[in-house]
Design a protein around this motif. Sequence first.
Motif, short mmCIF file in Angstrom:
data_model
loop_
_atom_site.label_atom_id
_atom_site.label_comp_id
_atom_site.label_asym_id
_atom_site.label_seq_id
_atom_site.Cartn_x
_atom_site.Cartn_y
_atom_site.Cartn_z
N UNK A 188 12.38 -17.32 4.95
CA UNK A 188 11.18 -16.60 5.37
C UNK A 188 11.53 -15.14 5.62
N UNK A 189 10.89 -14.25 4.88
CA UNK A 189 11.23 -12.84 4.90
C UNK A 189 10.13 -12.02 5.58
N UNK A 190 10.56 -10.99 6.28
CA UNK A 190 9.61 -10.11 6.97
C UNK A 190 10.01 -8.65 6.75
N UNK A 191 9.06 -7.76 6.98
CA UNK A 191 9.32 -6.33 6.87
C UNK A 191 8.75 -5.77 5.58
N UNK A 192 8.64 -4.45 5.50
CA UNK A 192 8.05 -3.78 4.35
C UNK A 192 6.67 -4.42 4.07
N UNK A 193 5.91 -4.56 5.12
CA UNK A 193 4.52 -5.10 5.13
C UNK A 193 4.44 -6.63 5.09
N UNK A 194 5.56 -7.32 4.87
CA UNK A 194 5.49 -8.79 4.96
C UNK A 194 5.51 -9.17 6.44
N UNK A 195 4.64 -10.10 6.80
CA UNK A 195 4.50 -10.43 8.21
C UNK A 195 4.86 -11.86 8.55
N UNK A 196 5.04 -12.07 9.83
CA UNK A 196 5.05 -13.42 10.40
C UNK A 196 3.99 -13.37 11.50
N UNK A 197 2.86 -14.01 11.25
CA UNK A 197 1.73 -13.96 12.19
C UNK A 197 1.38 -12.53 12.62
N UNK A 198 1.33 -11.65 11.63
CA UNK A 198 0.95 -10.23 11.80
C UNK A 198 2.05 -9.35 12.40
N UNK A 199 3.17 -9.93 12.82
CA UNK A 199 4.26 -9.09 13.33
C UNK A 199 5.21 -8.74 12.18
#
Length: 256
Positions: free
Chosen positions: A223-234
């Motif tokens: 599961x990746x986040x950052x650069x506009x990818x979110x986890x529940x909007x964070x």
Amino acid sequence: SLQLIDPRFRCSVAGLSPNMTTNSMKINTSGKSFIKIADDDKGYHLDQFCIPKHYEEDLERVLIPEGLIYDRTERLARDIVEAFGTEPIVVLCVLKGGYKFFTDLVDKIKVINRNSGRSIPMAVDFIRLKSYMKPESESYYQNESSTGKIEVIGGDNLDSLTGKNVLIVEDIIDTGRTMKQLLELMAAVHPKSVKVASLLLKRTPLSVGYIPDYIGFEVPNLFLVGYALDYNEFFRDLSHICVINSNGKEKYSIKD
Ligand code: HPA
Ligand code: MG
């Protein structure tokens, strides 16, 4: 010996990213090129980059630094301009996750448009999709991927795309279900052509087999986040693409 060096730091020692081998360039069976981030790629230690203080405890590592995303996007822009020639296009941003890749890609196309012999007239458009989670969702972590039906909940009516060359811009193709359904909705309004550019393509056993036309990076099933990818909007306010850790998942989970 090199073996004693933590693989996360190998890049700073050798001056090369560990994934920058010739193996990292993959051409898949449909002839599409992408940078492959291998399953054993440890990426970069958080301390090697600037991470917002409020996320320091919530991330495992940096997987794709923003600078690399930027450079890869420049090449995708060139490939797109070469493929579309002088035909006008509508670049369609799938909100919210696609907004960073969309703006950076459009900016790179604009640079080509004003500096080379050929240029493509561009219009921009935006849609927002809502996907409905099935109770029997196969998502591997709480709150993560959804597998249900999608609905367009924002932006212009798709009808305005009739007869146009549409380039759909997405952040990530995970199972591919969302894109498959969006393409069905698109087909119903009869655009002249439809292509899809996705910054990321995830290697997941849950894939329905959909492969976009333009791919930035093929990534492991994390599961990746950052650069506009979110986890529940964070994490949309994080520059680099990072791997979330268990602390981050717990802290930002939806509790009801
Ligand atoms: N990160 C963020 N959003 C997503 C992902 C992911 O890995 N997969 C599908 N949507
Ligand atoms: Mg999302």
